[in-house]
Design an enzyme around this catalytic site. Structure first.
Site, PDB file in Angstrom:
ATOM      1  N   HIS A   1     -58.247 -32.965  28.012  1.00 50.86           N
ATOM      2  CA  HIS A   1     -59.569 -33.354  27.493  1.00 50.86           C
ATOM      3  C   HIS A   1     -60.160 -34.508  28.311  1.00 50.86           C
ATOM      4  CE1 HIS A   1     -62.057 -33.023  23.573  1.00 50.86           C
ATOM      5  NE2 HIS A   1     -62.835 -33.463  24.553  1.00 50.86           N
TER       6      HIS A   1
ATOM      7  N   GLU B   1     -54.950 -30.624  19.608  1.00 48.05           N
ATOM      8  CA  GLU B   1     -54.720 -31.584  20.682  1.00 48.05           C
ATOM      9  C   GLU B   1     -53.885 -32.746  20.167  1.00 48.05           C
ATOM     10  OE1 GLU B   1     -58.511 -32.687  22.342  1.00 48.05           O
ATOM     11  OE2 GLU B   1     -58.980 -30.632  22.949  1.00 48.05           O
TER      12      GLU B   1
END
Length: 321
Positions: free
Chosen positions: A283, A264
Site C-alpha cells: 500500500h 492488510e
C-alpha cells in the site's frame, strides 16, 4: 488553544507548521493503541489519519469536541462519513496530492509486466542465461490501456500512457460520454465489459463500494484477452484475489501488480502466495518523498482552515448573542 491529534505518520515539517497555531500530539503509534488514541481524543478538536485508523462511530463518541478529520490520502473507506456529518465533523482528504506518485507506479508496473523480464534477476545472478525465453516481451507503445475509474488519478494515468504511445479507453459511470476529460486526455469512453475485452493493461481507480466489491471476479477475468495484465492501486476488495490467483496460474492473465489487498497486511497463506508474475507492494503506490510532503502540507492547511473557520463561527455566534 485548539488541539490536534495525529495518529499516523506525517511529514514533520507539516506537523511543525500546525504547532505554530495549535497544540499538537503527533504520535504515529496511536494507530496501534486504540485505548491511548481514545484518551488522546477526549479533548481534541482535530484528528489526522492515514488509512489504518478507523474513524468509526465508537471512536467519534470518545471525541466530543472534534471538529475536523484530516485524511493523509484520498480513500475514505476508513472514515464513517455519515457519523462525521451527523456530529458536524468536517472531513478533509488530500485530493490530488499523491496522484503523480500513483500514476507513475501504474506506468512502471505496466512496463515491467508487459516486458516480463524483470523477474529473471535471480536466474541471471546464478549463471543462467534465459535470453531466448525472455525475448518476446511486449512494448507499451501500441498497447491498449483500460482505465477503470476516471477521476483525477485515472486521468493522469491516461495522459502519461498516451505520451508513451498507448491507446487509452476508460470507464466511469459517474461521467457522461461527452465529458470534457475524455477529449482532453485522448481517451475513449466505453462500457466496463468493452474496456476489459480490448485491454492489454487494466488499471483500477475506483473506490471500494458495494457495487465495486469483487468488480474483477472470475467472470470478468475470463473476459480479458489472454496475456492481459492487471494493476490495482485503488482499494483491496475490488479484485477477487482467489480468482486472480487462479487466472495467473492458468496463464490467462500474464501478470499483475497489487498494492492493496482485501486484508492488510496480507495474511499468511493468501491464495496470492506463489502465483506467477505477480508484484506485491504494501500500500505504497501513493507514497514518495515528494507526495508525502504534498499530502501532509495540504491536509495541515485544510485542517487549520477548518479549525479557524469553526472558531470564527463561534465568535460570531457569541457576538450575536
Amino acid at each position: 488553544m485548539k488541539r490536534v491529534v495525529v495518529s499516523e505518520f506525517m511529514d514533520v515539517s507539516a506537523v511543525d507548521r500546525l504547532r505554530a497555531d495549535f497544540e499538537v500530539q503527533y504520535d504515529p503509534s496511536l494507530v496501534d493503541a486504540p485505548e491511548a488514541l481514545r484518551e488522546a481524543l477526549a479533548d481534541a478538536h482535530a484528528l489526522i489519519v492515514r488509512n489504518r485508523t478507523q474513524v468509526s462511530t465508537s471512536l467519534l463518541d470518545s471525541a466530543p469536541n472534534l471538529l475536523a478529520v484530516g485524511r493523509l490520502g484520498v480513500g475514505l473507506d476508513n472514515i464513517d462519513l455519515d457519523a462525521c456529518a451527523g456530529r458536524g465533523v468536517t472531513v478533509h482528504p488530500a485530493t490530488g496530492a499523491n496522484a503523480q506518485a500513483v500514476a507513475e507506479y501504474v506506468i512502471a508496473s505496466a512496463l515491467m509486466l508487459l516486458r516480463g523480464v524483470f523477474f529473471a534477476s535471480a536466474d541471471v545472478a546464478h549463471g543462467h542465461w534465459p535470453r531466448t525465453a525472455l525475448s518476446n516481451g511486449r512494448e507499451l507503445a501500441g498497447a491498449t490501456l483500460a482505465v477503470i475509474g476516471f477521476g483525477g488519478i485515472g486521468q493522469l494515468v491516461a495522459r502519461l500512457a498516451g505520451g508513451l504511445g498507448m491507446q487509452v479507453v476508460g470507464h466511469d459511470p459517474q461521467l457522461s460520454p461527452d465529458a470534457p476529460c475524455w477529449r482532453e486526455t485522448g481517451a475513449c469512453a466505453v462500457s466496463l465489459d468493452d474496456a476489459l475485452r480490448c485491454a492489454d493493461v487494466v488499471t483500477l481507480h475506483v473506490p471500494l463500494l458495494p457495487a465495486t466489491r469483487n468488480l474483477l471476479d472470475a467472470a470478468r477475468f475470463a473476459m480479458l484477452k489472454k496475456g492481459a495484465v492487471v494493476i490495482n492501486t485503488a482499494r483491496g476488495g475490488i479484485v477477487d484475489e482467489v480468482a486472480l490467483a487462479a487466472a495467473l496460474r492458468a496463464g490467462h492473465v500474464a501478470g499483475a501488480a497489487l498494492d492493496v489487498f482485501a486484508d492488510e497486511p496480507l495474511a499468511a497463506g493468501s491464495p496470492l502466495a506463489g502465483a506467477p508474475n505477480l508484484i506485491l507492494t504494501p500500500h505504497i503506490a501513493g507514497l514518495t518523498m515528494q507526495s508525502n510532503e504534498r499530502v501532509s502540507s495540504l491536509v495541515a492547511a485544510r485542517v487549520k482552515a477548518a479549525l479557524c473557520a469553526a472558531e470564527l463561527a463561534l465568535a460570531e455566534k457569541e457576538e450575536r448573542s
